[in-house]
Design a protein around this motif. Structure first.
Motif, PDB file in Angstrom:
ATOM      1  N   LEU A  62     -43.774 -58.332   3.034  1.00 41.82           N
ATOM      2  CA  LEU A  62     -43.273 -57.802   1.759  1.00 41.82           C
ATOM      3  C   LEU A  62     -41.752 -57.771   1.738  1.00 41.82           C
ATOM      4  CD1 LEU A  62     -45.656 -54.778   1.041  1.00 41.82           C
ATOM      5  CD2 LEU A  62     -45.412 -56.834  -0.347  1.00 41.82           C
ATOM      6  N   SER A  63     -41.176 -57.378   2.850  1.00 44.44           N
ATOM      7  CA  SER A  63     -39.717 -57.286   2.933  1.00 44.44           C
ATOM      8  C   SER A  63     -39.077 -58.665   2.811  1.00 44.44           C
ATOM      9  CB  SER A  63     -39.309 -56.630   4.251  1.00 44.44           C
ATOM     10  OG  SER A  63     -39.813 -55.311   4.327  1.00 44.44           O
ATOM     11  N   LEU A  64     -39.678 -59.671   3.429  1.00 40.96           N
ATOM     12  CA  LEU A  64     -39.159 -61.030   3.300  1.00 40.96           C
ATOM     13  C   LEU A  64     -39.285 -61.526   1.858  1.00 40.96           C
ATOM     14  CD1 LEU A  64     -40.495 -62.783   6.549  1.00 40.96           C
ATOM     15  CD2 LEU A  64     -38.236 -61.807   6.123  1.00 40.96           C
ATOM     16  N   CYS A  65     -40.409 -61.187   1.213  1.00 41.69           N
ATOM     17  CA  CYS A  65     -40.583 -61.544  -0.199  1.00 41.69           C
ATOM     18  C   CYS A  65     -39.469 -60.945  -1.046  1.00 41.69           C
ATOM     19  CB  CYS A  65     -41.935 -61.050  -0.708  1.00 41.69           C
ATOM     20  SG  CYS A  65     -43.384 -61.818   0.052  1.00 41.69           S
ATOM     21  N   ALA A  66     -39.157 -59.682  -0.781  1.00 37.87           N
ATOM     22  CA  ALA A  66     -38.114 -58.989  -1.539  1.00 37.87           C
ATOM     23  C   ALA A  66     -36.761 -59.657  -1.343  1.00 37.87           C
ATOM     24  CB  ALA A  66     -38.057 -57.529  -1.109  1.00 37.87           C
ATOM     25  N   LEU A  67     -36.466 -60.071  -0.124  1.00 37.82           N
ATOM     26  CA  LEU A  67     -35.192 -60.742   0.146  1.00 37.82           C
ATOM     27  C   LEU A  67     -35.061 -62.018  -0.686  1.00 37.82           C
ATOM     28  CD1 LEU A  67     -34.950 -60.312   4.022  1.00 37.82           C
ATOM     29  CD2 LEU A  67     -33.277 -59.474   2.362  1.00 37.82           C
ATOM     30  N   VAL A  68     -36.131 -62.777  -0.793  1.00 38.71           N
ATOM     31  CA  VAL A  68     -36.098 -64.027  -1.559  1.00 38.71           C
ATOM     32  C   VAL A  68     -35.980 -63.736  -3.050  1.00 38.71           C
ATOM     33  CG1 VAL A  68     -37.407 -66.102  -2.185  1.00 38.71           C
ATOM     34  CG2 VAL A  68     -37.362 -65.321   0.197  1.00 38.71           C
ATOM     35  N   ASP A  81     -45.174 -61.917  -9.999  1.00 38.70           N
ATOM     36  CA  ASP A  81     -46.585 -62.244 -10.247  1.00 38.70           C
ATOM     37  C   ASP A  81     -47.142 -63.143  -9.146  1.00 38.70           C
ATOM     38  OD1 ASP A  81     -46.536 -60.756 -12.566  1.00 38.70           O
ATOM     39  OD2 ASP A  81     -46.241 -62.481 -13.896  1.00 38.70           O
ATOM     40  N   TYR A  82     -46.309 -64.037  -8.635  1.00 36.78           N
ATOM     41  CA  TYR A  82     -46.732 -64.928  -7.554  1.00 36.78           C
ATOM     42  C   TYR A  82     -47.108 -64.117  -6.314  1.00 36.78           C
ATOM     43  CZ  TYR A  82     -46.563 -68.919  -4.296  1.00 36.78           C
ATOM     44  OH  TYR A  82     -46.879 -69.874  -3.368  1.00 36.78           O
ATOM     45  N   VAL A  83     -46.266 -63.144  -5.996  1.00 38.29           N
ATOM     46  CA  VAL A  83     -46.536 -62.296  -4.832  1.00 38.29           C
ATOM     47  C   VAL A  83     -47.780 -61.443  -5.071  1.00 38.29           C
ATOM     48  CG1 VAL A  83     -45.642 -60.453  -3.361  1.00 38.29           C
ATOM     49  CG2 VAL A  83     -44.108 -62.242  -4.178  1.00 38.29           C
ATOM     50  N   ARG A  84     -47.901 -60.876  -6.272  1.00 39.29           N
ATOM     51  CA  ARG A  84     -49.063 -60.060  -6.601  1.00 39.29           C
ATOM     52  C   ARG A  84     -50.354 -60.886  -6.474  1.00 39.29           C
ATOM     53  NH1 ARG A  84     -50.110 -55.456  -9.635  1.00 39.29           N
ATOM     54  NH2 ARG A  84     -47.984 -55.336 -10.429  1.00 39.29           N
ATOM     55  N   SER A  85     -50.309 -62.121  -6.975  1.00 33.86           N
ATOM     56  CA  SER A  85     -51.483 -62.990  -6.912  1.00 33.86           C
ATOM     57  C   SER A  85     -51.894 -63.235  -5.462  1.00 33.86           C
ATOM     58  CB  SER A  85     -51.170 -64.325  -7.599  1.00 33.86           C
ATOM     59  OG  SER A  85     -52.246 -65.219  -7.466  1.00 33.86           O
ATOM     60  N   TYR A  86     -50.911 -63.391  -4.588  1.00 31.07           N
ATOM     61  CA  TYR A  86     -51.220 -63.599  -3.173  1.00 31.07           C
ATOM     62  C   TYR A  86     -51.959 -62.399  -2.603  1.00 31.07           C
ATOM     63  CZ  TYR A  86     -50.587 -63.184   1.826  1.00 31.07           C
ATOM     64  OH  TYR A  86     -50.811 -62.962   3.155  1.00 31.07           O
ATOM     65  N   SER A  90     -55.798 -62.009  -1.252  1.00 28.98           N
ATOM     66  CA  SER A  90     -55.941 -61.692   0.170  1.00 28.98           C
ATOM     67  C   SER A  90     -56.716 -60.409   0.410  1.00 28.98           C
ATOM     68  CB  SER A  90     -54.570 -61.582   0.837  1.00 28.98           C
ATOM     69  OG  SER A  90     -53.871 -62.793   0.769  1.00 28.98           O
ATOM     70  N   TYR A  91     -56.403 -59.378  -0.376  1.00 32.15           N
ATOM     71  CA  TYR A  91     -56.912 -58.041  -0.066  1.00 32.15           C
ATOM     72  C   TYR A  91     -57.755 -57.402  -1.165  1.00 32.15           C
ATOM     73  CZ  TYR A  91     -53.063 -58.670   3.225  1.00 32.15           C
ATOM     74  OH  TYR A  91     -52.219 -59.177   4.172  1.00 32.15           O
ATOM     75  N   ALA A  96     -54.270 -54.428  -3.403  1.00 30.04           N
ATOM     76  CA  ALA A  96     -53.069 -55.152  -3.828  1.00 30.04           C
ATOM     77  C   ALA A  96     -52.194 -54.275  -4.717  1.00 30.04           C
ATOM     78  CB  ALA A  96     -53.462 -56.425  -4.566  1.00 30.04           C
ATOM     79  N   ASN A  97     -52.816 -53.505  -5.616  1.00 27.37           N
ATOM     80  CA  ASN A  97     -52.045 -52.615  -6.487  1.00 27.37           C
ATOM     81  C   ASN A  97     -51.317 -51.550  -5.685  1.00 27.37           C
ATOM     82  OD1 ASN A  97     -52.753 -53.935  -8.842  1.00 27.37           O
ATOM     83  ND2 ASN A  97     -54.546 -52.653  -9.222  1.00 27.37           N
TER      84      ASN A  97
END
Length: 246
Positions: A62-68, A81-86, A90-91, A96-97
């Motif tokens: 999650l932290s790496l996603c935030a950096l990008v 939305d891309y991250v949420r979809s992942y 996955s979970y 996910a929420n």
């Protein structure tokens, strides 16, 4: 050292013959203790060091996603939305929420260190997993239609801390830009001057490296990402074949 102590005791009781026997027995004990200690370290110390719990992995990802997402100075809804979809794939939606509430906090309020996170994951995850993390981060960057220079720089920085080789980074990067003859060669990690035989060998090597089975231990979303990389390798090879008339 035990061998010298044993030799001294042997000499005290049995003179020179006892000293020699004591030295031999002591040497065997020394070797046993050293090998046992190394075995225990391998079984427990290294194993403990080189593992990461699902929760820790999730938080660091999650932290790496935030950096990008924050790299170009704006938070794109399509990237979110891309991250949420992942995480949904996955979970499941409920978890996910809950995860995404944490993610919003990470984006808005936390100072993040690509060095700390990358080095932590580099010590605790396998190389194919780290390749897939790099691919996933480029997927986030491209979700809004284009990968910016700022996003490319931060992903390259993260990849460095993840100990991704320069050629592997350039290969994955080329998968997210316009298809050209140059990008096809980069994906296969070869030069345009490569012979047909070298092209075929490179394809086999890259197909093996990016095969989805390498991530059999990961969740479905990651295996899907591996399949995407595998497909890009096949497309690059077919493009070169067509260009060369192979």
């Amino acid at each position: 050292m035990i061998k010298w102590f044993a030799a001294l005791l042997g000499f005290m009781y049995f003179r020179f013959a006892g000293a020699i026997l004591g030295f031999i027995i002591g040497s065997l004990l020394d070797n046993y203790i050293r090998s046992s200690g190394g075995l225990m370290e391998g079984m427990f110390g290294e194993q403990k060091k080189n593992t990461v719990s699902p929760g820790d992995f999730e938080l660091n990802l999650l932290s790496l996603c935030a950096l990008v997402i924050k790299a170009d100075g704006q938070v794109s809804q399509r990237e979110l939305d891309y991250v949420r979809s992942y995480f949904v794939s996955s979970y499941g939606k409920e978890r996910a929420n809950a995860t995404f509430r944490t993610f919003n906090d990470v984006i808005k309020n936390r100072e993040l260190s690509s060095a700390r996170i990358g080095q932590y994951l580099a010590q605790r995850t396998k190389y194919p997993t780290r390749l897939q993390i790099t691919h996933f981060l480029f997927g986030i960057a491209q979700a809004d239609g284009t990968v910016s220079e700022a996003e490319t720089r931060i992903i390259q920085e993260i990849a460095g801390y993840l100990r991704i080789s320069r050629m592997d980074f350039e290969s994955i990067k080329a998968m997210f830009f316009k298809k050209t003859a140059e990008s096809a060669y980069k994906i296969l990690e070869i030069d345009k001057t490569a012979t047909d035989a070298e092209v075929k060998k490179a394809f086999r090597t890259m197909a093996k490296k990016y095969h989805p089975d390498k991530l059999g231990h990961m969740d479905e979303a990651y295996r899907k990402g591996a399949q995407e990389k595998f497909q890009k390798v096949q497309e690059a090879y077919e493009q070169i074949q067509k260009e060369r008339g192979m």
